[in-house]
Write an enzyme that holds these catalytic residues in place. Structure first.
Site, PDB file in Angstrom:
ATOM      1  CB  SER A 242      -7.601   0.980  -6.595  1.00  0.00           C
ATOM      2  OG  SER A 242      -7.158   0.163  -5.525  1.00  0.00           O
TER       3      SER A 242
ATOM      4  CG  ASP B 154      -9.896  -6.545  -9.044  1.00  0.00           C
ATOM      5  OD1 ASP B 154      -9.194  -7.042  -8.144  1.00  0.00           O
ATOM      6  OD2 ASP B 154     -10.177  -5.332  -9.094  1.00  0.00           O
TER       7      ASP B 154
ATOM      8  CG  HIS C 267      -6.905  -4.061  -8.049  1.00  0.00           C
ATOM      9  ND1 HIS C 267      -8.222  -3.682  -7.924  1.00  0.00           N
ATOM     10  CD2 HIS C 267      -6.185  -3.105  -7.400  1.00  0.00           C
ATOM     11  CE1 HIS C 267      -8.305  -2.559  -7.232  1.00  0.00           C
ATOM     12  NE2 HIS C 267      -7.088  -2.182  -6.902  1.00  0.00           N
TER      13      HIS C 267
END
Length: 530
Positions: A245, A474, A511
């Site tokens: 991330s 995601d 995600h």
């Protein structure tokens, strides 16, 4: 006939009482079906029904329906009242904010000023960090682990803090980050609130909290601060830079900024430049937070913090962390309590989940840190032009700082205003993009093709082994952004790029897959680091 009307009117009045909601709904539904939406109320009713309506006595002062309850707002008001009481009860006026720590950490303090990409300065700063595994004699087995936006340095349990870390199952003997082989270091980024210097820290210049006097940060600023820590530990070269991330962005930035000091690079569910969708989502979170009256333009320390804004910001963020298909499996259209009528407060299971996520978070992370760190993510762009512009600003700041005119230079930079005109849709530039492969329109039309500027910006990584991972489910960092990173590296001449994309069949976690999928994500990392 009159007696029939009176009997019907009495029946309707009974139906409108709160104890007969189902009957009232039935009458309302019948009326809705009977009249077209384009006609006035009662115009399409039969004459007998119109007479029935006109003959009803008016009950002045009595509502047609009972007022709805709002337990979600009651809970917020109760929390605000409790926090106000805490403020009053503290003689030191320190406020109700938690300490924003995840437990015991090590602290590196740097007295050398850190000049930032956008003109600010930290005259001194702290970095909180934790480590696992042993550093070998020549310090060549060190892995720097970068965190996501709101994570602390506590990636794994330690003797000083036995609580499980956010990557507990990925770190340890024989695991993805093998502590029998490597010495892993994880920091809390500057701008954060888990021990590193951030907006809630004390400004050494005046002894007051920075609040929104804290300077704008970039991912690169955070990485430079981390390398100050590595300098203090005598680590000249990392075995690997690893992150997911926001950490995936920092991991790439570490290689670009310090190509001679980074061996391998792992970037999971990250990007090489922030794109409009993720910027838009973070902007919305910041706006919700800043609109909370308790935010007080960042100067809420010692007062009730903007917990309502933080809660809503976290709910928005949580929407982007998982995938629709996963939520379909987890929640479907189920309601928390089907026996009760619908409500405007959390009602569906998905709503109660988001409410719970926001409630858990709203007092465990500093609101100003959320603003600053998320803005740094928005500004991220490893394109060559952005790197050159940042280098120029930093050089100018260095000169100003040495000449003692730094403060005035920063003051003049803090003058952002809204545009004079509202946004207007830009003319279609599809035709012009055909004649200019370097144009911005070309980049927007073909996001899967990296722009030359980005390829040039990543050219310093031409010989680094790089692992890039993405997840099809995601929505915050879509898989095409990881494909863009991998392709840009290959176009820059890198033949050591490993790119993996997990399909929806492999992971529906969106995600958050990087936090949960030990088999696929963890396995790929372990194999790559060998």
């Amino acid at each position: 006939m009159k007696s029939q009307v009176r009997m019907a009117a009495a029946g309707l009045r009974r139906a409108l009482q709160p104890t007969s909601q189902s009957t009232a709904r039935s009458l309302c539904n019948d009326a809705a079906v009977a009249r077209p939406s384009s006609t006035k109320v009662g115009a399409s009713l039969p004459a007998s029904r119109r007479q029935l309506h006109s003959g009803l006595p008016q009950r002045h002062g009595a509502a047609s329906n009972p007022a709805m309850a709002f337990p979600c707002l009651d809970a917020l008001e109760t929390r605000s009242a409790t926090l106000k009481d805490e403020v009053r009860s503290r003689s030191d006026a320190s406020g109700p904010e938690p300490s924003y720590t995840a437990g015991a950490t090590q602290i590196y303090h740097c007295d050398d000023p850190l000049l930032l990409d956008w003109g600010g300065v930290l005259r001194e700063f702290d970095i909180a960090y934790e480590s696992w595994g042993r550093m070998n004699a020549d310090r060549s087995n060190v892995i720097l682990l970068h965190t996501g936006l709101s994570a602390s340095s506590h990636a794994h349990s330690t003797p000083e803090n036995p609580q499980p870390g956010w990557w507990e199952k990925f770190i340890g003997p024989g695991l993805s980050l093998d502590t029998d082989k490597y010495h892993i270091i994880c920091t809390n980024v500057i701008g954060g609130c888990y021990g590193s210097t951030g907006p809630s820290s004390i400004d050494p210049a005046d002894g007051q909290r920075y609040a929104t006097r804290f300077p704008i940060l970039t991912m690169e600023d955070m990485v430079r601060a981390q390398f100050r820590l590595l300098d203090s530990l005598g680590v000249n070269r990392l075995y690997a830079s690893v992150g997911s991330s926001m950490g995936g962005m920092q991991s790439l930035a570490a290689g670009v900024l310090f190509p001679d000091r980074v061996g391998r690079i792992v970037s999971i569910s990250g990007c090489a430049r922030s794109h409009p969708y993720s910027i838009a989502m973070r902007h919305t979170q910041r706006q919700v937070l800043m609109m909370d009256p308790n935010w007080n333009r960042g100067f809420y320390y010692g007062h009730v913090p903007p917990h309502a804004g933080m809660k809503l910001a976290r709910e928005i963020a949580t929407v982007t962390y998982r995938s629709g298909p996963e939520w379909e499996q987890r929640f479907g259209r189920r309601r928390a309590d089907p026996s009760k009528p619908p409500a405007l407060c959390p009602d569906f299971l998905i709503e109660t989940y988001l409410d719970h996520a926001g409630e858990k978070f709203c007092l465990t992370y500093d609101p100003n840190s959320l603003l600053y760190v998320s803005k740094a993510m928005d500004l991220f762009d490893l394109g060559r032009e952005n790197q050159r512009a940042a280098a120029t600003r930093r050089a100018e700041s260095e000169v100003s700082f040495q000449d003692g005119v730094y403060e005035s230079a920063v003051d003049s930079a803090c003058s952002l205003t809204l545009p004079d005109k509202p946004y207007e849709e830009q003319p279609d530039s599809a035709a012009s993009s055909e004649s200019s492969s370097n144009s911005a329109s070309s980049e927007m039309i073909s996001p899967s093709k990296p722009p030359p500027d980005l390829v040039a910006g990543l050219s310093s990584l031409w010989d680094h082994p790089v692992l890039v991972m993405g997840v099809a489910s995601d929505i915050l960092f879509p898989a095409w952004q990881q494909r863009e990173v991998a392709e840009a590296l290959r176009m820059a001449g890198n033949r050591n790029v490993a790119h993996y994309e997990l399909s929806e069949e492999q992971s529906l976690f969106g995600h958050d897959t990087f936090l949960l999928d030990v088999k696929n994500v963890g396995g790929a990392i372990k194999n790559f680091l060998r």
